[in-house]
Design an enzyme around this catalytic site. Structure first.
Site, short mmCIF file in Angstrom:
data_model
loop_
_atom_site.label_atom_id
_atom_site.label_comp_id
_atom_site.label_asym_id
_atom_site.label_seq_id
_atom_site.Cartn_x
_atom_site.Cartn_y
_atom_site.Cartn_z
N GLU B 47 72.69 46.06 34.48
CA GLU B 47 72.08 44.57 32.70
C GLU B 47 70.58 43.84 32.93
OE1 GLU B 47 74.91 44.73 34.78
OE2 GLU B 47 76.06 43.05 35.17
N ASN B 48 70.66 43.29 34.19
CA ASN B 48 69.88 43.06 34.75
C ASN B 48 68.11 43.17 33.86
OD1 ASN B 48 70.24 44.10 36.75
ND2 ASN B 48 68.34 42.91 37.94
#
Lengths: 229, 223
Positions: B47-48
């Site tokens: 998700e980063n």
């Protein structure tokens, strides 16, 4: 728009005043503008409200400003990787507002895009939804989340030109593009500085019109050395 | 300990189907990548800001601009890409991530998940977990069945702040697998080696029913 925005670290820092809201890009030290954070450490500025996904990583990043007592409030998504930020919060020295990661990114993006806010399903039925307007669209419920704006933004890019066009590298992009747009005065530290045109127009991630000042990154403030992989 | 973790991760990996885009949380969920069944090809989203995450690099090859959501160094497989956080969470909320695996502090029979805060004790922040629960099509909760003090983590009702309300679809522990059905809530479908249906009843506070076709010795360590 000035065509050469390259300034010294001191000149860039002179635009930050006590009491301001400062947005910072980066995530767990990936893409954190550590040169600018160190520049801020050397000023008398205090009472800051800071917007950032994390407090940094271990003892690096915004946590360094928190330890110096320069930060009044931190708006973030995750502070668990910076124990000193958690400690300051528990000691009542720091106000912390926690926001879901995707909501925070979109709040910053909206703030820079002239939007008042947006509708998201994230956080429904949790503390995040308390005291927020619930709006139904096509039979589905969403929360109204308001945009965020800052006085100054601090970002880091791998490549930048003297106009302030920025290109990020790998997962160091993260919050930097939304951070670059959400304030009145964006300062970018760049690892490699180019002349206009050297970064192909198609490869520019943040167009230079968002950036007011460009500072050469001090490569001392970086993670471990680059590898050939 | 690691046997418990790998037992959970190995069973969780059996939930994967070919072609899925998946997100793995920190801890036990990360181990799921080591147990992907032969013939199943999945794409890992971080998700980063990465999709197509590959094996961890060796220490000498780590690069501060290539990390996962836990800050650990990553590589990408050919065809993978990097992007900013607004794009990444747009993928998640927009339903472009098929399945997420996460750990928890508590989970209850209504599918509520409390994974990020113990008031007064652990205040870290929700990070991306709320977005993942709201956005991923299927949510797999991977957890040890009981806390260190022996109390069930599958609780009657979550008492810690919720990460997501009614979002859990599958709960996988080292002892059992429960799947939530729209009409009847969580159903005990599998019991791991070394446990009986009665054993599970004794260590589970959450409301559930037992499937007529419950599988015994369904997974876990070989004797």
């Amino acid at each position: 728009m000035p065509k050469n925005k390259v300034v010294s670290l001191e000149e860039a820092m002179s635009h930050i005043e006590s009491g301001m809201t400062v947005a910072v890009g980066g995530f767990l030290s990936q893409g954190d503008p550590l040169t600018l954070i160190h520049g801020l450490k050397d000023t008398d500025v205090k009472d800051l409200t800071m917007i950032s996904c994390t407090g940094g990583f271990r003892d690096r990043g915004i946590v360094e400003l928190v330890k110096l007592g320069k930060v009044r409030k931190l708006i973030a998504s995750h502070i668990g990787t910076t124990p000193d930020v958690v400690k300051a919060y528990h000691a009542g020295e720091l106000e912390v507002e926690l926001i879901p990661q995707g909501t925070l990114a979109e709040q910053m993006r909206s703030g820079g895009a002239g939007l008042g806010g947006f509708l998201t399903p994230t956080g429904l039925g949790t503390v995040v939804a308390e005291n927020k307007q619930h709006i139904e669209v096509n039979g589905r419920t969403y929360l109204l989340e308001k945009a965020l704006r800052a006085d100054v933004s601090l970002v880091r890019a791998h490549d930048g030109d003297t106009w302030g066009n920025l290109r990020y590298r790998g997962t160091a992009s993260n919050y930097n593009p939304v951070c670059a747009v959400c304030s009145d005065y964006t300062i970018a530290e760049v690892e490699y500085l180019y002349s206009p045109g050297e970064i192909a127009p198609e490869s520019v991630h943040t167009p230079g019109l968002y950036v007011k000042a460009v500072v050469r990154a001090d490569l001392h403030y970086r993670g471990s050395s680059l590898s050939a992989c | 300990m690691s046997d418990i973790k790998n037992t959970i991760a190995a069973r969780a990996a059996q939930e994967l189907t070919d072609g899925q885009v998946i997100n793995l949380g920190i801890g036990v969920p990360t181990l799921v990548a080591n147990h992907v069944p032969p013939g199943v090809d999945v794409v890992i989203h971080s998700e980063n800001g990465a999709v197509g995450v590959g094996p961890a690099p060796d220490a000498l090859c780590s690069d501060p601009d290539r990390g996962n959501a836990g800050g650990a160094p990553i590589t990408l497989i050919a065809g993978g890409s990097y992007f900013d956080s607004a794009t990444s969470f747009g993928m998640i909320r927009g339903g472009h991530v098929d399945m997420t695996f996460l750990g928890t502090l508590q989970v209850d029979g209504e599918g509520n998940i409390a994974s990020y805060e113990i008031p007064g004790k652990l205040v870290a922040g929700m990070g991306g977990a709320m977005d993942l629960l709201a956005g991923a099509k299927t949510v797999n909760v991977l957890t040890e069945h009981c806390s260190k003090d022996g109390s069930s983590k599958l609780v009657e009702k979550c008492t810690f702040p919720l990460t997501g309300a009614g979002e859990a679809d599958v709960i996988i522990t080292e002892r059992a697998l429960f799947r939530r059905h729209v009409d009847k809530g969580f159903v005990l479908e599998e019991v791991a080696r070394g446990y009986t249906v009665d054993d599970i009843k004794a260590c589970t506070d959450m409301d559930y029913t037992v499937s007529d076709a419950v599988k015994l010795n369904a997974y876990g360590l070989e004797e």
